[in-house]
Motif scaffolding. Structure first.
Motif, PDB file in Angstrom:
ATOM      1  N   UNK A 161     -50.300 -16.542  18.048  1.00  0.00           N
ATOM      2  CA  UNK A 161     -49.565 -15.846  16.991  1.00  0.00           C
ATOM      3  C   UNK A 161     -49.553 -14.342  17.234  1.00  0.00           C
ATOM      4  N   UNK A 162     -50.684 -13.813  17.722  1.00  0.00           N
ATOM      5  CA  UNK A 162     -50.752 -12.381  17.998  1.00  0.00           C
ATOM      6  C   UNK A 162     -49.765 -11.979  19.092  1.00  0.00           C
ATOM      7  N   UNK A 163     -49.693 -12.776  20.163  1.00  0.00           N
ATOM      8  CA  UNK A 163     -48.779 -12.449  21.263  1.00  0.00           C
ATOM      9  C   UNK A 163     -47.326 -12.589  20.830  1.00  0.00           C
ATOM     10  N   UNK A 164     -47.046 -13.545  19.983  1.00  0.00           N
ATOM     11  CA  UNK A 164     -45.683 -13.678  19.470  1.00  0.00           C
ATOM     12  C   UNK A 164     -45.345 -12.494  18.579  1.00  0.00           C
ATOM     13  N   UNK A 165     -46.338 -12.030  17.819  1.00  0.00           N
ATOM     14  CA  UNK A 165     -46.117 -10.848  16.990  1.00  0.00           C
ATOM     15  C   UNK A 165     -45.815  -9.621  17.834  1.00  0.00           C
ATOM     16  N   UNK A 166     -46.535  -9.466  18.949  1.00  0.00           N
ATOM     17  CA  UNK A 166     -46.263  -8.343  19.850  1.00  0.00           C
ATOM     18  C   UNK A 166     -44.857  -8.443  20.439  1.00  0.00           C
ATOM     19  N   UNK A 167     -44.426  -9.677  20.722  1.00  0.00           N
ATOM     20  CA  UNK A 167     -43.091  -9.866  21.293  1.00  0.00           C
ATOM     21  C   UNK A 167     -41.998  -9.457  20.313  1.00  0.00           C
ATOM     22  N   UNK A 168     -42.238  -9.645  19.015  1.00  0.00           N
ATOM     23  CA  UNK A 168     -41.232  -9.236  18.021  1.00  0.00           C
ATOM     24  C   UNK A 168     -40.953  -7.744  18.108  1.00  0.00           C
ATOM     25  N   UNK A 169     -41.953  -6.967  18.520  1.00  0.00           N
ATOM     26  CA  UNK A 169     -41.789  -5.518  18.605  1.00  0.00           C
ATOM     27  C   UNK A 169     -41.362  -5.056  19.990  1.00  0.00           C
ATOM     28  N   UNK A 170     -41.930  -5.686  21.043  1.00  0.00           N
ATOM     29  CA  UNK A 170     -41.635  -5.218  22.401  1.00  0.00           C
ATOM     30  C   UNK A 170     -40.292  -5.710  22.910  1.00  0.00           C
ATOM     31  N   UNK A 171     -39.870  -6.900  22.482  1.00  0.00           N
ATOM     32  CA  UNK A 171     -38.610  -7.466  22.976  1.00  0.00           C
ATOM     33  C   UNK A 171     -37.981  -8.332  21.878  1.00  0.00           C
ATOM     34  N   UNK A 172     -37.403  -7.695  20.846  1.00  0.00           N
ATOM     35  CA  UNK A 172     -36.850  -8.453  19.717  1.00  0.00           C
ATOM     36  C   UNK A 172     -35.803  -9.478  20.125  1.00  0.00           C
ATOM     37  N   UNK A 173     -35.002  -9.163  21.140  1.00  0.00           N
ATOM     38  CA  UNK A 173     -33.963 -10.100  21.557  1.00  0.00           C
ATOM     39  C   UNK A 173     -34.576 -11.371  22.142  1.00  0.00           C
ATOM     40  N   UNK A 174     -35.626 -11.195  22.953  1.00  0.00           N
ATOM     41  CA  UNK A 174     -36.272 -12.377  23.528  1.00  0.00           C
ATOM     42  C   UNK A 174     -36.964 -13.178  22.426  1.00  0.00           C
ATOM     43  N   UNK A 175     -37.569 -12.481  21.484  1.00  0.00           N
ATOM     44  CA  UNK A 175     -38.208 -13.206  20.385  1.00  0.00           C
ATOM     45  C   UNK A 175     -37.175 -13.951  19.545  1.00  0.00           C
ATOM     46  N   UNK A 176     -35.984 -13.378  19.394  1.00  0.00           N
ATOM     47  CA  UNK A 176     -34.925 -14.068  18.644  1.00  0.00           C
ATOM     48  C   UNK A 176     -34.615 -15.412  19.281  1.00  0.00           C
ATOM     49  N   UNK A 177     -34.658 -15.479  20.634  1.00  0.00           N
ATOM     50  CA  UNK A 177     -34.457 -16.749  21.312  1.00  0.00           C
ATOM     51  C   UNK A 177     -35.574 -17.735  21.037  1.00  0.00           C
ATOM     52  N   UNK A 178     -36.819 -17.226  20.979  1.00  0.00           N
ATOM     53  CA  UNK A 178     -37.963 -18.082  20.646  1.00  0.00           C
ATOM     54  C   UNK A 178     -37.791 -18.648  19.243  1.00  0.00           C
ATOM     55  N   UNK A 179     -37.408 -17.800  18.298  1.00  0.00           N
ATOM     56  CA  UNK A 179     -37.236 -18.274  16.923  1.00  0.00           C
ATOM     57  C   UNK A 179     -36.071 -19.265  16.831  1.00  0.00           C
ATOM     58  N   UNK A 180     -35.009 -18.977  17.556  1.00  0.00           N
ATOM     59  CA  UNK A 180     -33.855 -19.888  17.545  1.00  0.00           C
ATOM     60  C   UNK A 180     -34.282 -21.289  17.957  1.00  0.00           C
ATOM     61  N   UNK A 181     -35.157 -21.368  18.971  1.00  0.00           N
ATOM     62  CA  UNK A 181     -35.600 -22.662  19.485  1.00  0.00           C
ATOM     63  C   UNK A 181     -36.674 -23.317  18.628  1.00  0.00           C
ATOM     64  N   UNK A 182     -37.613 -22.506  18.117  1.00  0.00           N
ATOM     65  CA  UNK A 182     -38.822 -23.084  17.543  1.00  0.00           C
ATOM     66  C   UNK A 182     -39.111 -22.657  16.108  1.00  0.00           C
TER      67      UNK A 182
END
Length: 630
Positions: A357-378
């Motif tokens: 969860x912590x690493x996913x939280x960091x991804x929301x800030x460092x690469x929002x577009x990539x995290x958007x893909x993670x959220x879209x999938x999961x």
């Protein structure tokens, strides 16, 4: 016994799902055929790892066969490619179970998806999801398997052309490995490149170079074996020595996919408990994401010895994460029963879950577009945690992303929504349904739109459940737009917007009272609405009632536990139709009653339901139209 069956062998039919799977592979064209070698090498490595585990309790299992090794042998003259391991091996019964059936649930969903992609000539699915042993039939017109269980004196043989049946029976022990399994592929004419040493070596290095068992290549049956992979477990190496491609190769084998990972976690935890984690968030949805068992796919190792892949290392709402944990604290002879009760594993679970969860939280800030893909999938799976895991609810809400009535196609965090709340707005509002566009057009949202209030559009099935478990965020209550009074009076209208309601004239008040009396058996109440601007009526639930979408979901699943709650009918007192109906005189009693019931049916239709009595609805509509045209 048939004419083609050797003495001592019997012919059996594949389980129906296996037969269908083989047919799809053999009769479809795929470009990513290299996956077969990765799958066979992975199976061989698993067999060696299982032997290591069983040898902890029974060391004599290692007495014959040498150190763990996978050997690939090419025989160009015989057109065969052999994958041999000196792992745990199989008995005849285990062969039938392992090679004649598919036990894992979710297989049918995988094959349905595979069939759909095959129709379009797509090649992604095999590489993306992996099909284990059966992928051999993409490049072979016959596969022979000879195996001897470690510690056993007998050997067994399995053979099939992949056309619906297989033969199985005893094999001459002199022709079998001292222990382990030999898989021989009779390579098809159009797959001859897999008889070329450089192709095999490149494929192994690209896809299986990190497996924790050494791999050797023989360019002919009588040639000397040459090591092409050292068997050093990737997760034991320093991160500085591992490339992005190395991680991608490890991900593809561990996850059974052929895309790129969206997020990679590799770390060593030290302190009270020591363990190493290598985990990946996939770049696309695994086929078994919504498997009814919701089982995870994380492997547990103890000091590099594979123990099990059936332990719930991560909670079920993180089941899309693929990878492994290698513990230095668990005893090597730990049983599966002890694993489930182990305090060490409980600590590992907590630590790994928090880190993901912590690493996913960091991804929301460092690469929002990539995290958007993670959220879209999961995202739909992570939302299960909002319902199930009270301790991590706040963290998961921070990771959650939503489409909203004012956000267009962009994903919005709940913090974004709170930051943009309107003056006088006291709650975070949401609407639950099956389609975002349909939700936007719901009459219940009209008053919110008139004030520019942002509403979360929730379209996953789990949304009706988790919202009932999350009362607030940062002190702001979460409220459904279909529950209770809209309470919008404190929020000013947007410039140019018409008032949502005005003081009802006496005739409208009387008409609302008439509706309440006439529809009393079908509704809990009838009242003037603050939330309607364009529509005449809508249905809502009371403040303490269940969200209407959740109620429908439970009813469709047979889990409502009683009769559905009666809805509240809200009426727009400023709507022209309502005003005209209110002015009907007493002589129009029949028309008033038809109109009252048609208004209720209109509200039901706008809410995604059918009229409660379609024949009566049609009759009423016919009478009203006849009068209007008469």
């Amino acid at each position: 016994m048939t004419a083609d069956t050797a003495p001592g062998e019997t012919t059996k039919s594949f389980e129906a799902d296996v037969a269908r799977l083989l047919h799809l592979m053999v009769h479809s064209v795929y470009s990513d055929k290299d996956v077969f070698l990765r799958e066979l090498v992975s199976n061989a490595a698993d067999a060696c790892e299982k032997l290591r585990f069983e040898a902890i309790a029974t060391p004599e299992l290692l007495s014959a066969g040498g150190e763990p090794l996978i050997t690939l042998t090419i025989d160009p003259s015989a057109r065969t490619l052999t994958v041999e391991d000196n792992g745990i091996g199989m008995t005849e019964g285990e062969m039938v179970e392992a090679l004649g059936t598919i036990a894992r649930s979710g297989t049918r969903a995988f094959m349905d998806r595979m069939a759909e992609e095959a129709k379009g000539g797509e090649s992604r699915l095999i590489g993306q999801f992996g099909v284990g042993f059966y992928s051999a039939f993409m490049v072979a017109d016959r596969v022979d398997v000879v195996s001897r269980r470690a510690g056993g004196d007998t050997a067994a043989r399995w053979s099939s052309d992949g056309l619906g049946t297989f033969t199985v029976g005893a094999a001459d022990p002199a022709e079998a490995p001292p222990r382990g399994t030999r898989v021989t592929l009779h390579v098809k004419e159009d797959a001859g490149t897999y008889l070329e040493p450089h192709v095999i070596e490149e494929t192994v290095r690209a896809q299986s170079g990190h497996v924790p068992v050494p791999i050797a290549l023989k360019t002919a049956p009588d040639a000397e074996p040459r090591r092409i992979a050292d068997g050093a477990a990737l997760w034991t190496k320093p991160k500085s020595e591992i490339s992005t491609d190395d991680y991608a190769d490890a991900y593809r084998t561990l996850a059974g996919q052929f895309d790129e990972p969206a997020l990679t976690l590799h770390y060593r935890a030290e302190g009270l408990h020591e363990y190493t984690v290598l985990a990946f968030v996939p770049g696309s949805k695994p086929f078994d994401l919504f498997d009814p068992e919701r089982a995870g796919r994380m492997k547990l190792y103890v000091r590099r010895v594979f123990i099990t892949d059936e332990t719930e290392i991560l909670p079920r709402w993180l089941r899309f994460v693929r990878g492994l944990v290698d513990s230095a604290d668990l005893p090597l002879n730990v049983s599966r029963e002890m694993i489930q009760e182990s305090r060490v594993l409980a600590a590992i679970r907590k630590g790994v879950t928090s880190r993901v969860l912590s690493e996913m939280g960091k991804l929301t800030e460092s690469d929002p577009d990539r995290y958007a893909g993670v959220w879209e999938n999961f995202g739909a799976v992570l939302k299960e945690g909002l319902y199930e895991d009270e301790d991590r609810r706040a963290a998961l809400l921070g990771l959650a992303r939503f489409h909203t009535t004012t956000g267009g196609t962009a994903w919005r965090s709940i913090k974004d929504v709170v930051a943009d709340m309107k003056e006088g707005q006291a709650a975070i509002y949401y609407a639950v349904g099956t389609d975002a566009e349909r939700l936007k057009a719901s009459p219940q949202l009209e008053g919110f739109a008139a004030r520019g209030i942002e509403v979360l559009l929730l379209t996953d099935q789990v949304d009706g459940f988790w919202t009932s478990m999350v009362p607030e965020f940062e002190g702001k209550p979460l409220r459904s737009v279909t529950q209770g009074l809209a309470d919008l009076g404190a929020v000013p209208l947007r410039e140019g917007a018409e008032p949502a309601s005005a003081e009802a004239v006496p005739e409208v008040e009387g008409f609302i009272a008439y509706l309440k009396e006439t529809l009393g058996e079908d509704v809990a109440d009838v009242r003037a609405s603050e939330r309607l601007t364009d529509s005449a009526v809508c249905l809502v639930a009371n403040d303490r009632g269940m969200d209407r979408q959740l109620e429908r979901l439970l009813a469709s699943a047979g889990r409502l536990g009683g009769a559905a709650a009666k809805p509240i009918l809200e009426v727009n007192p400023r709507h022209d139709l309502v005003a005209r109906l209110a002015r009907l005189d007493a002589g129009d009693a029949a028309l008033r009653e038809d109109a009252a019931r048609l208004l209720l049916d209109e509200a039901r239709v706008a809410d995604g339901e059918a009229p409660s009595d379609p024949r009566a609805f049609a009759a009423r509509l016919g009478r009203v139209l006849a009068r209007a045209l008469g």
